[in-house]
Motif scaffolding. Sequence first.
Motif, PDB file in Angstrom:
ATOM      1  N   ALA A 150     -10.255  14.641  30.180  1.00 45.96           N
ATOM      2  CA  ALA A 150     -10.045  15.879  30.942  1.00 45.96           C
ATOM      3  C   ALA A 150     -11.377  16.535  31.305  1.00 45.96           C
ATOM      4  CB  ALA A 150      -9.178  16.846  30.133  1.00 45.96           C
ATOM      5  N   SER A 151     -12.340  16.502  30.377  1.00 42.71           N
ATOM      6  CA  SER A 151     -13.640  17.111  30.670  1.00 42.71           C
ATOM      7  C   SER A 151     -14.360  16.346  31.772  1.00 42.71           C
ATOM      8  CB  SER A 151     -14.498  17.162  29.405  1.00 42.71           C
ATOM      9  OG  SER A 151     -14.919  15.859  29.016  1.00 42.71           O
ATOM     10  N   TRP A 152     -14.175  15.021  31.811  1.00 39.42           N
ATOM     11  CA  TRP A 152     -14.813  14.214  32.850  1.00 39.42           C
ATOM     12  C   TRP A 152     -14.169  14.483  34.207  1.00 39.42           C
ATOM     13  CZ3 TRP A 152     -19.008  11.799  34.004  1.00 39.42           C
ATOM     14  CH2 TRP A 152     -19.020  10.859  35.041  1.00 39.42           C
ATOM     15  N   LEU A 153     -12.843  14.595  34.231  1.00 36.19           N
ATOM     16  CA  LEU A 153     -12.121  14.797  35.481  1.00 36.19           C
ATOM     17  C   LEU A 153     -12.149  16.244  35.958  1.00 36.19           C
ATOM     18  CD1 LEU A 153      -8.973  12.636  34.652  1.00 36.19           C
ATOM     19  CD2 LEU A 153     -10.746  12.064  36.323  1.00 36.19           C
ATOM     20  N   GLY A 154     -12.344  17.179  35.026  1.00 40.21           N
ATOM     21  CA  GLY A 154     -12.252  18.591  35.377  1.00 40.21           C
ATOM     22  C   GLY A 154     -10.831  19.102  35.341  1.00 40.21           C
ATOM     23  N   THR A 155      -9.887  18.277  34.941  1.00 39.11           N
ATOM     24  CA  THR A 155      -8.478  18.643  34.809  1.00 39.11           C
ATOM     25  C   THR A 155      -7.800  17.603  33.944  1.00 39.11           C
ATOM     26  OG1 THR A 155      -6.461  19.223  36.023  1.00 39.11           O
ATOM     27  CG2 THR A 155      -7.726  17.360  36.841  1.00 39.11           C
ATOM     28  N   ASP A 156      -6.589  17.882  33.512  1.00 40.40           N
ATOM     29  CA  ASP A 156      -5.891  16.947  32.624  1.00 40.40           C
ATOM     30  C   ASP A 156      -5.527  15.664  33.368  1.00 40.40           C
ATOM     31  OD1 ASP A 156      -4.552  16.613  29.916  1.00 40.40           O
ATOM     32  OD2 ASP A 156      -2.890  16.185  31.265  1.00 40.40           O
ATOM     33  N   VAL A 157      -5.467  14.556  32.630  1.00 41.54           N
ATOM     34  CA  VAL A 157      -5.170  13.261  33.247  1.00 41.54           C
ATOM     35  C   VAL A 157      -3.776  13.219  33.866  1.00 41.54           C
ATOM     36  CG1 VAL A 157      -6.730  11.931  31.790  1.00 41.54           C
ATOM     37  CG2 VAL A 157      -4.402  12.346  31.015  1.00 41.54           C
ATOM     38  N   SER A 158      -2.877  14.076  33.431  1.00 43.86           N
ATOM     39  CA  SER A 158      -1.518  14.061  33.979  1.00 43.86           C
ATOM     40  C   SER A 158      -1.484  14.498  35.432  1.00 43.86           C
ATOM     41  CB  SER A 158      -0.602  14.973  33.161  1.00 43.86           C
ATOM     42  OG  SER A 158      -1.078  16.310  33.193  1.00 43.86           O
ATOM     43  N   GLY A 159      -2.517  15.234  35.863  1.00 45.52           N
ATOM     44  CA  GLY A 159      -2.526  15.684  37.245  1.00 45.52           C
ATOM     45  C   GLY A 159      -3.483  14.932  38.131  1.00 45.52           C
ATOM     46  N   ALA A 160      -4.675  14.618  37.603  1.00 49.31           N
ATOM     47  CA  ALA A 160      -5.723  14.047  38.451  1.00 49.31           C
ATOM     48  C   ALA A 160      -5.540  12.558  38.699  1.00 49.31           C
ATOM     49  CB  ALA A 160      -7.096  14.298  37.811  1.00 49.31           C
ATOM     50  N   ILE A 167      -5.054  -6.993  21.520  1.00 45.31           N
ATOM     51  CA  ILE A 167      -5.289  -6.385  22.822  1.00 45.31           C
ATOM     52  C   ILE A 167      -4.020  -5.688  23.268  1.00 45.31           C
ATOM     53  CG2 ILE A 167      -7.068  -8.036  23.514  1.00 45.31           C
ATOM     54  CD1 ILE A 167      -4.993  -9.496  25.167  1.00 45.31           C
ATOM     55  N   GLY A 168      -4.185  -4.631  24.032  1.00 48.04           N
ATOM     56  CA  GLY A 168      -3.036  -3.888  24.522  1.00 48.04           C
ATOM     57  C   GLY A 168      -3.466  -2.876  25.547  1.00 48.04           C
ATOM     58  N   ASN A 169      -2.504  -2.108  26.069  1.00 49.81           N
ATOM     59  CA  ASN A 169      -2.822  -1.041  27.005  1.00 49.81           C
ATOM     60  C   ASN A 169      -1.807   0.073  26.902  1.00 49.81           C
ATOM     61  OD1 ASN A 169      -0.573  -1.767  28.730  1.00 49.81           O
ATOM     62  ND2 ASN A 169      -1.834  -3.443  29.496  1.00 49.81           N
ATOM     63  N   LEU A 170      -2.145   1.198  27.501  1.00 47.71           N
ATOM     64  CA  LEU A 170      -1.283   2.370  27.503  1.00 47.71           C
ATOM     65  C   LEU A 170      -1.686   3.275  28.649  1.00 47.71           C
ATOM     66  CD1 LEU A 170      -2.458   4.982  24.868  1.00 47.71           C
ATOM     67  CD2 LEU A 170      -3.730   2.883  25.300  1.00 47.71           C
ATOM     68  N   PRO A 171      -0.734   4.056  29.207  1.00 49.42           N
ATOM     69  CA  PRO A 171      -1.099   5.002  30.263  1.00 49.42           C
ATOM     70  C   PRO A 171      -2.035   6.077  29.717  1.00 49.42           C
ATOM     71  CG  PRO A 171       1.291   4.694  30.126  1.00 49.42           C
ATOM     72  CD  PRO A 171       0.708   4.080  28.901  1.00 49.42           C
ATOM     73  N   ALA A 172      -2.926   6.566  30.552  1.00 48.08           N
ATOM     74  CA  ALA A 172      -3.823   7.644  30.118  1.00 48.08           C
ATOM     75  C   ALA A 172      -3.041   8.888  29.727  1.00 48.08           C
ATOM     76  CB  ALA A 172      -4.820   7.968  31.222  1.00 48.08           C
ATOM     77  N   LYS A 200      -0.590   9.039  27.864  1.00 47.75           N
ATOM     78  CA  LYS A 200      -0.106   8.948  26.487  1.00 47.75           C
ATOM     79  C   LYS A 200      -1.229   9.105  25.478  1.00 47.75           C
ATOM     80  CE  LYS A 200       3.294   6.343  25.314  1.00 47.75           C
ATOM     81  NZ  LYS A 200       4.196   5.198  25.004  1.00 47.75           N
ATOM     82  N   THR A 201      -2.434   9.467  25.944  1.00 47.20           N
ATOM     83  CA  THR A 201      -3.533   9.737  25.018  1.00 47.20           C
ATOM     84  C   THR A 201      -3.412  11.153  24.472  1.00 47.20           C
ATOM     85  OG1 THR A 201      -4.941  10.480  26.846  1.00 47.20           O
ATOM     86  CG2 THR A 201      -5.076   8.163  26.224  1.00 47.20           C
ATOM     87  N   ASN A 202      -4.129  11.421  23.390  1.00 42.49           N
ATOM     88  CA  ASN A 202      -4.163  12.778  22.835  1.00 42.49           C
ATOM     89  C   ASN A 202      -5.452  12.964  22.049  1.00 42.49           C
ATOM     90  OD1 ASN A 202      -3.662  11.315  20.476  1.00 42.49           O
ATOM     91  ND2 ASN A 202      -1.469  11.743  20.527  1.00 42.49           N
ATOM     92  N   GLY A 203      -5.605  14.129  21.443  1.00 46.58           N
ATOM     93  CA  GLY A 203      -6.769  14.401  20.622  1.00 46.58           C
ATOM     94  C   GLY A 203      -8.079  14.364  21.391  1.00 46.58           C
ATOM     95  N   PRO A 204      -9.180  13.983  20.717  1.00 46.53           N
ATOM     96  CA  PRO A 204     -10.509  13.978  21.351  1.00 46.53           C
ATOM     97  C   PRO A 204     -10.588  13.073  22.574  1.00 46.53           C
ATOM     98  CG  PRO A 204     -10.708  13.751  18.968  1.00 46.53           C
ATOM     99  CD  PRO A 204      -9.259  13.613  19.291  1.00 46.53           C
ATOM    100  N   LEU A 205      -9.829  11.975  22.581  1.00 41.97           N
ATOM    101  CA  LEU A 205      -9.871  11.074  23.730  1.00 41.97           C
ATOM    102  C   LEU A 205      -9.329  11.766  24.974  1.00 41.97           C
ATOM    103  CD1 LEU A 205     -10.268   8.401  25.161  1.00 41.97           C
ATOM    104  CD2 LEU A 205      -8.110   7.602  24.161  1.00 41.97           C
ATOM    105  N   ARG A 206      -8.216  12.438  24.855  1.00 42.45           N
ATOM    106  CA  ARG A 206      -7.659  13.132  26.022  1.00 42.45           C
ATOM    107  C   ARG A 206      -8.570  14.277  26.459  1.00 42.45           C
ATOM    108  NH1 ARG A 206      -1.601  13.169  27.656  1.00 42.45           N
ATOM    109  NH2 ARG A 206      -1.596  14.549  29.471  1.00 42.45           N
ATOM    110  N   SER A 207      -9.157  14.967  25.488  1.00 43.36           N
ATOM    111  CA  SER A 207     -10.094  16.049  25.824  1.00 43.36           C
ATOM    112  C   SER A 207     -11.294  15.507  26.589  1.00 43.36           C
ATOM    113  CB  SER A 207     -10.569  16.746  24.548  1.00 43.36           C
ATOM    114  OG  SER A 207      -9.489  17.361  23.872  1.00 43.36           O
ATOM    115  N   LEU A 208     -11.776  14.337  26.183  1.00 40.25           N
ATOM    116  CA  LEU A 208     -12.911  13.726  26.863  1.00 40.25           C
ATOM    117  C   LEU A 208     -12.558  13.377  28.308  1.00 40.25           C
ATOM    118  CD1 LEU A 208     -15.714  12.380  26.959  1.00 40.25           C
ATOM    119  CD2 LEU A 208     -14.634  10.312  26.059  1.00 40.25           C
TER     120      LEU A 208
END
Length: 593
Positions: free
Chosen positions: A527-537, A510-515, A517-525
């Motif tokens: 961002a698509s849900w939020l309508g903007t990148d996770v670094s801003g929203a 088990i572990g965790n990480l800030p959103a 620090k994600t990349n690839g398809p996970l970060r794209s997903l």
Amino acid sequence: MSFPARPDTSEVLPPRPQDPAQVGPYRIVGRLGSGGMGIVYAGVDAAGQRSAVKLIHQTHASDREFRDRFRREVAMLRLVRGTCCVRILDADAEAEQPWLATEYIAGRTLDDHVARHGPLTGDDLFGLAAGLAEAVVAVHAAQVVHRDLKASNVMLSPQGPRLVDFGIARSLDGTSLTATGLVVGSPAWVSPEEYAGGPTGSAADVYGWALVVVYAATGRQPYGMARPEVLALRVMNEPVDTSMVPAALRPVIDAALAKAPGARPAMDEVLAAVAGAWRERHGEAGIVTWDPAADVTTRLNRVWSYQGQDMAQWPSQPPAPPRRSKFRRFSPVVATVAALGCTAGVLLNLPSDATAGPARPSATPTAPGVSAPASPSATPAAPRTAAELAAALDLALSVMPAAEFSFDGGFTQSAAGAKASGRLVSGDVPDYDDFEMTVDAEEEDPARYVITGGELYLDRPGAPAMDMSDKRPEDATWYALMVAGMAGPYTVQQVVHNSENFHQAGRTYIGNLPATKTNGPLRSLLASWLGTDVSGATSSSYLSYRLTIDERNRPTKFSLTWKVPLDGGGTYASEFTTSYRGWAEDGEISKPS
């Protein structure tokens, strides 16, 4: 459905080697499901009565605040006496591992039934509306507000509809089982007054009742599917379309859907109106002196047509003790059950924990009165750090990159969820894995997709390539991005590699990480849900994961939870779980020809 994660007939899973043989007076004969708060077992008492027995995880049992909530909820739920409410049979809030037993409900949730068979009609719809009204009247008579009336909290059984899950209930005197200052419930089913920050009383359940009946009559979410903030605006400002509701029910439903809680009828008035409309349907109008609740339960016994075609098959005899020399393999199945929970989340109708592959021993302590068999022998040494685990995964998947998988998950506070199954191959294209899968999304027909070389295709001859980067939640094809972003081996490796906190228990991590620090398809997903990148929203959001690997360091189960802190306290938690099996050296996936 088109894949085995959602079979037409439910089953009770065999118990695992680490499962208790007894919980309180209940002999454990199988598993019904599991979730974050505990495991739900199939139990039988000395008289042979079947029950759903929920055993709380040890980690929560040691939390004093959790135990206090559990104790209060049990006491409160013992007061509810409705015919169409699930009954609590027994509980022990003082045990080292608290447990709760409720009557076993054979059947499926309303949303599952509608997804499989379509909207309810005729006496089935009237029976659902009347039976649910009877249940809510009983809840209010016990001075409790349910606060989470929705299709997934209503089950269809051979005896009639049953209201379940009181996990976020509140006493009418203001005693709450959840933290204050939060909007609780699912956004599309929350009342306008709760979004407005006003007091939430019994009128909120009247509103929720009407939403459930509209869904049952139409097969559609009353406010559609969208992000939580969009749903909130719709709930507060837009009317619900009731044009497809039978004319005899429409006046009381329209009144119950009034935006102002004071304009809605009381729940006993709703029950009387629905019971009266049902009497008129059967040509029995004109009788003045009658008891609506008794009339409803009597009529359910006469005309309710659900005959338990989805009834689970229970073991005919006690299971044999597990063999120490080898593990047993279980097929993935789904068992739908009713077992009352004790937190603000959904603790009822838990998703099946049927993981294909060998069962693992558990180090969880057992409670007094909970007997467990001996643990199997230890497995070989496993990776001990995040770096070692990431390297081990990379090597294992380079040797055997192909597997079958099943996926189940969705974004909380919305209807954006899906189940999927098929094949995958750890991809040669950077950031992307290959998939050949069937995706069964909420409010969408099942569809087959192929992802290869970083491009998305509908799985049919001559289908053109689609760019996954421009997919949005309102697109049916967006759900393929959800699966790729949450279930792909690349995501598993990157989440482990970027872990900030990491803990090992055997071959489970088990572990965790800030959103961020994600990349690839996970970060794209995300961002698509939020309508903007996770670094801003939602820069403060984070992901927690739980990964189990086999002796060759290949994933067998991966659960990923995205947690978004709320300004008033608490979090939104969206959960996604993937099971893997049959890892192989080859299994090339090609685009449709």
